[in-house]
Design an enzyme around this catalytic site. Structure first.
Site, short mmCIF file in Angstrom:
data_model
loop_
_atom_site.label_atom_id
_atom_site.label_comp_id
_atom_site.label_asym_id
_atom_site.label_seq_id
_atom_site.Cartn_x
_atom_site.Cartn_y
_atom_site.Cartn_z
N ASP A 102 0.85 -1.19 0.00
CA ASP A 102 0.00 0.00 0.00
C ASP A 102 0.90 1.25 0.00
O ASP A 102 1.86 1.29 -0.75
CB ASP A 102 -0.97 -0.05 1.19
CG ASP A 102 -2.13 0.93 1.06
OD1 ASP A 102 -3.15 0.57 0.46
OD2 ASP A 102 -1.99 2.05 1.57
N TYR A 122 -3.51 11.10 1.17
CA TYR A 122 -3.96 10.97 -0.22
C TYR A 122 -3.97 12.33 -0.90
O TYR A 122 -3.55 12.47 -2.05
CB TYR A 122 -5.36 10.35 -0.26
CG TYR A 122 -5.38 8.87 0.02
CD1 TYR A 122 -5.49 7.95 -1.01
CD2 TYR A 122 -5.28 8.39 1.33
CE1 TYR A 122 -5.51 6.59 -0.76
CE2 TYR A 122 -5.29 7.03 1.59
CZ TYR A 122 -5.40 6.12 0.55
OH TYR A 122 -5.39 4.78 0.80
N HIS A 132 -4.79 -7.78 -0.27
CA HIS A 132 -4.09 -6.50 -0.10
C HIS A 132 -3.33 -6.40 1.22
O HIS A 132 -2.23 -5.86 1.26
CB HIS A 132 -5.11 -5.36 -0.21
CG HIS A 132 -4.49 -4.01 -0.21
ND1 HIS A 132 -3.71 -3.55 -1.25
CD2 HIS A 132 -4.52 -3.00 0.71
CE1 HIS A 132 -3.29 -2.32 -0.98
NE2 HIS A 132 -3.77 -1.97 0.19
#
Length: 455
Positions: A223, A373, A429
């Site tokens: 990630d 982000y 993930h």
């Protein structure tokens, strides 16, 4: 004839120049200050302080009061997890959290490893530093930094750490592990100023490793941890001895990738595509576009207006748990969207999932974690690091249920010294948390190759 030879020489020279230029390119960065106010005069405080996870009775009472006051909303009939976290199953999770979950026991588990904090560029950086209890005679422990992502935390690595620091196989390498919390995540202080992106995190973590006395080390990430450790390799390729990642979406799609998408289904051998590559990539519109849109709504919000939704999540523990746990369902397997319970406990223990949620709740870090982000995507997709290849020896663990499948051809476009590419038997993930044994085996295999100790 002379003209043709001259043109060929010029083109050849240009290609050689471009190749050599890319080989010598190193990512540039400058020191920052992320603390409140202006940086103080004088030398930086390099003190390292021991840290323990603690929670007061008042904090727990406030948590329970907020849980008790939640307002349930019924899910649609036959909706499972297709609309998000199923409300009927959520009630069971919340009931367990409120009545049966033993946070004090989980705090003891969190504190089983040594925690520390140190101030770098104006903010306190939290990290674990786990040294092996025993190192075989004539050898030294191999330093390894492991970096988490969103909505995870350092706790993702708790099943992996003992497999690396205390391996059962006498032929395995022994690691000394450092697991920092990304600034703004968990118990690392959040930046007080705009602009803290993955390159800043990479620079801070380099400073952390130097402060701990490591001149060279290995790095692992998934990630956001993938991008941060990749940036670390780009910043100081001679310091990062080897890079191991389990997530590597193309940062700057090029011609090979475009051609493979257009022609790979019909000419798979031309692009070294396996049957699994074909299964995960085609039809391209459905697998690469539609699926991405289905699972990326959160990313658009967090890359534009993180503070808006973040404020609600910071106030509501049930809202926070819903937002985080839904990712541990769908990102572990897309098929879990069709299950009433989202398959949450098929791969994870509810205690571990709630412990990760509690790290976000007790530290109040959800907004600052979401801002990461904004800081990365807000600068555009054409940042310098996206154009610079990685020449540090790299290993890639390709888990079958990863959010975005990345075939070997695509990985090699970025990571030019790809030593290992391992198709994993299972996992999604959150692979380090879901499949710590498989992850440790792949890290071992990759590191042995770099260290030239592979039997």
């Amino acid at each position: 004839m002379f003209t043709e030879v001259l043109v060929a020489l010029v083109i050849g020279g240009l290609i050689f120049f471009l190749v050599q230029r890319s080989r010598t390119q190193v990512l540039k960065t400058e020191d920052g200050w992320w603390g409140a106010g202006a940086p103080p005069n004088g030398e930086e405080d390099v003190t390292i302080h021991a840290f323990k996870v603690t929670t007061s009775d008042d904090e727990l009472e406030d948590l329970y009061r907020r849980i008790d006051q939640t307002r349930p909303v019924p899910s649609l009939d036959d909706s499972q997890f297709h609309y998000g976290f199923n409300s009927y199953y959520l009630q069971k999770v919340v009931s367990y959290w409120r009545n049966d979950f033993d946070w004090s026991r989980q705090v003891d588990k969190l504190n089983q490893y040594p925690h520390f904090k140190t101030n770098i560029e104006g903010i306190d950086i939290h990290y674990l530093h786990v040294k092996p209890k025993k190192v075989p005679e004539g050898t030294t422990a191999i330093p390894l930094i492991m970096v988490h992502g969103w909505p995870g935390s350092f706790y993702e690595f708790y099943g992996l750490i003992p497999l690396l620091t205390e391996p059962s196989d006498p032929g395995d390498l022994v690691f000394e592990v450092v697991c920092p919390s990304i600034p703004g995540y968990g118990f690392s202080e959040a930046p007080h100023k705009k602009g803290f992106d993955s390159v800043c995190a990479a620079r801070v973590f380099h400073k952390l490793m130097k402060r701990l006395g490591f001149q060279q080390f290995y790095a692992h990430g998934g990630d956001w941890g993938w991008l941060i450790t990749t940036n670390m390799a780009q910043l100081e390729p001679k310091t990062v001895k080897g890079l191991h990642v389990n997530f590597a979406p193309p940062s700057k799609p090029g011609l090979p990738m475009a051609l493979s998408i257009m022609l790979g289904h019909h000419f798979p051998k031309l692009f070294d595509f396996t049957d699994f590559d074909i299964q995960r990539l085609f039809p391209a519109m459905e697998k690469l576009v539609v699926e991405t849109v289905k699972e990326s709504g959160y990313m658009h919000i967090q890359a534009t207006k993180p503070d808006t939704v973040g404020r609600g999540l910071n106030d509501s523990p049930v809202g926070l748990a819903t937002y985080i746990l839904e990712k541990f369902s769908t990102w572990t397997s897309r098929e879990f969207r069709s299950l009433e319970d989202g398959g949450l406990t098929r791969k994870f223990l509810l205690d571990d999932l709630l412990t990760n949620v509690m790290i976000y709740w007790t530290s109040g870090c959800i907004i600052s974690s979401m801002r990461f982000y904004k800081e990365n995507f807000g600068k555009g997709l054409n940042q310098p690091h996206s154009k610079i290849p990685v020449y540090v020896p790299t290993g890639f663990a390709c888990f079958p249920n990863e959010l975005m499948h990345t075939p070997k051809l695509w990985v090699k476009q970025k990571y030019r010294r790809l030593l290992t590419f391992t198709p994993m038997a299972r996992g999604g993930h959150f692979a380090a948390m879901e499949e710590p044994q498989l992850m440790s085996e792949d890290i071992q295999n990759f590191t042995k190759i770099v260290e030239k100790k592979k039997k």
